[in-house]
Write a protein that holds these residues in place. Structure first.
Motif, PDB file in Angstrom:
ATOM      1  N   GLU A  59     -15.650  47.598 146.030  1.00 26.88           N
ATOM      2  CA  GLU A  59     -15.172  46.274 145.644  1.00 26.88           C
ATOM      3  C   GLU A  59     -16.209  45.652 144.717  1.00 26.88           C
ATOM      4  OE1 GLU A  59     -14.254  41.875 147.634  1.00 26.88           O
ATOM      5  OE2 GLU A  59     -14.663  43.604 148.917  1.00 26.88           O
ATOM      6  N   PHE A  60     -15.774  45.204 143.530  1.00 22.57           N
ATOM      7  CA  PHE A  60     -16.689  44.677 142.525  1.00 22.57           C
ATOM      8  C   PHE A  60     -16.486  43.185 142.310  1.00 22.57           C
ATOM      9  CE2 PHE A  60     -16.565  49.151 141.514  1.00 22.57           C
ATOM     10  CZ  PHE A  60     -17.820  49.435 141.015  1.00 22.57           C
ATOM     11  N   VAL A  61     -17.585  42.475 142.066  1.00 21.18           N
ATOM     12  CA  VAL A  61     -17.547  41.094 141.596  1.00 21.18           C
ATOM     13  C   VAL A  61     -18.542  40.963 140.450  1.00 21.18           C
ATOM     14  CG1 VAL A  61     -16.827  40.106 143.800  1.00 21.18           C
ATOM     15  CG2 VAL A  61     -19.269  40.306 143.282  1.00 21.18           C
ATOM     16  N   GLN A  62     -18.405  39.894 139.664  1.00 22.74           N
ATOM     17  CA  GLN A  62     -19.246  39.727 138.482  1.00 22.74           C
ATOM     18  C   GLN A  62     -19.540  38.254 138.229  1.00 22.74           C
ATOM     19  OE1 GLN A  62     -17.017  40.912 134.916  1.00 22.74           O
ATOM     20  NE2 GLN A  62     -15.121  40.431 135.986  1.00 22.74           N
ATOM     21  N   THR A  63     -20.631  37.996 137.514  1.00 20.28           N
ATOM     22  CA  THR A  63     -21.006  36.641 137.120  1.00 20.28           C
ATOM     23  C   THR A  63     -21.960  36.730 135.933  1.00 20.28           C
ATOM     24  OG1 THR A  63     -21.767  34.494 137.961  1.00 20.28           O
ATOM     25  CG2 THR A  63     -22.989  36.442 138.695  1.00 20.28           C
ATOM     26  N   ILE A  64     -22.423  35.597 135.435  1.00 25.18           N
ATOM     27  CA  ILE A  64     -23.304  35.452 134.262  1.00 25.18           C
ATOM     28  C   ILE A  64     -22.557  35.901 132.989  1.00 25.18           C
ATOM     29  CG2 ILE A  64     -25.560  35.832 133.226  1.00 25.18           C
ATOM     30  CD1 ILE A  64     -25.727  34.538 135.988  1.00 25.18           C
TER      31      ILE A  64
END
Length: 209
Positions: free
Chosen positions: A175-180
């Motif tokens: 499961e992937f999440v991202q930010t910036i």
């Protein structure tokens, strides 16, 4: 053996980055909080000064550099000196293994993943946070590697490369999440955390067998 010398010599500079880029740091923490379980005992591999382990409630930290470990201890982390490819812990000892901004410094990623798998419980999760090599921030770091004592010896990975390594190691549930999403100098306030990857420079993945 990973290069620990820059982190020994420039510990204050390393720790100051988080003060200077507080909004980016808190955005990364928010992404990781979505993936790190509060249940069970956790291990942070490449714990550094404890900037991620301590607020995420990860009790144990391992790093090859002595000076950062002293900072991590001051932040309440139980510290051990060692490397990711040879974890000095028993099989199945942890519910979470956290690896943040460390993959690019590891000499042998398959070996690191095998060791993480070994020390995880049957229901445990591996959580990896990193700057994607192909992201805007990843490109900046690559372009200025020679000017940065920390990243001079780093080998950045893409998310697709890491997915292949995880799958080869048996971590097929991801499961992937991202930010910036903006340059660090333009981050003013919390950046959103979104599912998936490909837009944010900082990516985190929770991987299970």
């Amino acid at each position: 053996m990973p290069t620990a010398e820059p982190f020994e010599t420039h510990t204050e500079r390393y720790d100051q980055w988080f003060e200077d880029h507080d909004d980016a740091y808190r955005s990364e923490l928010a992404a990781l909080r979505q993936l790190v379980s509060e249940a069970g005992r956790g291990l942070a591999v490449g714990v550094g000064t404890g900037r991620f382990a301590a607020p995420l409630g990860v009790e144990v930290g391992l790093d090859p550099a002595r000076a950062p470990l002293e900072r991590a201890r001051e932040r309440g982390v139980e510290v051990t000196r060692g490397v990711a490819e040879h974890l000095p812990f028993r099989d199945g000892a942890f519910e979470t293994v956290l690896v943040v901004t460390t993959v690019c410094f590891v000499d042998d990623i398959p070996r690191m993943l095998a060791e993480a798998d070994r020390v995880l419980s049957a229901s445990g999760s591996l959580v990896v946070g990193y700057v994607d090599r192909e992201s805007p921030l990843g490109r900046v770091y690559q372009e200025h590697k020679e000017d940065n004592p920390f990243y001079r010896e780093a080998t950045f990975v893409t998310t697709d490369e890491l997915r292949e390594e995880l799958a080869a190691a048996g971590f097929t549930d991801t499961e992937f999440v991202q930010t910036i999403y903006r340059p660090l100098g333009e981050v003013d306030g919390p950046e959103p955390v979104e599912e998936g990857y490909g837009d944010g420079s900082f990516v985190a993945v929770r991987a299970r067998r």
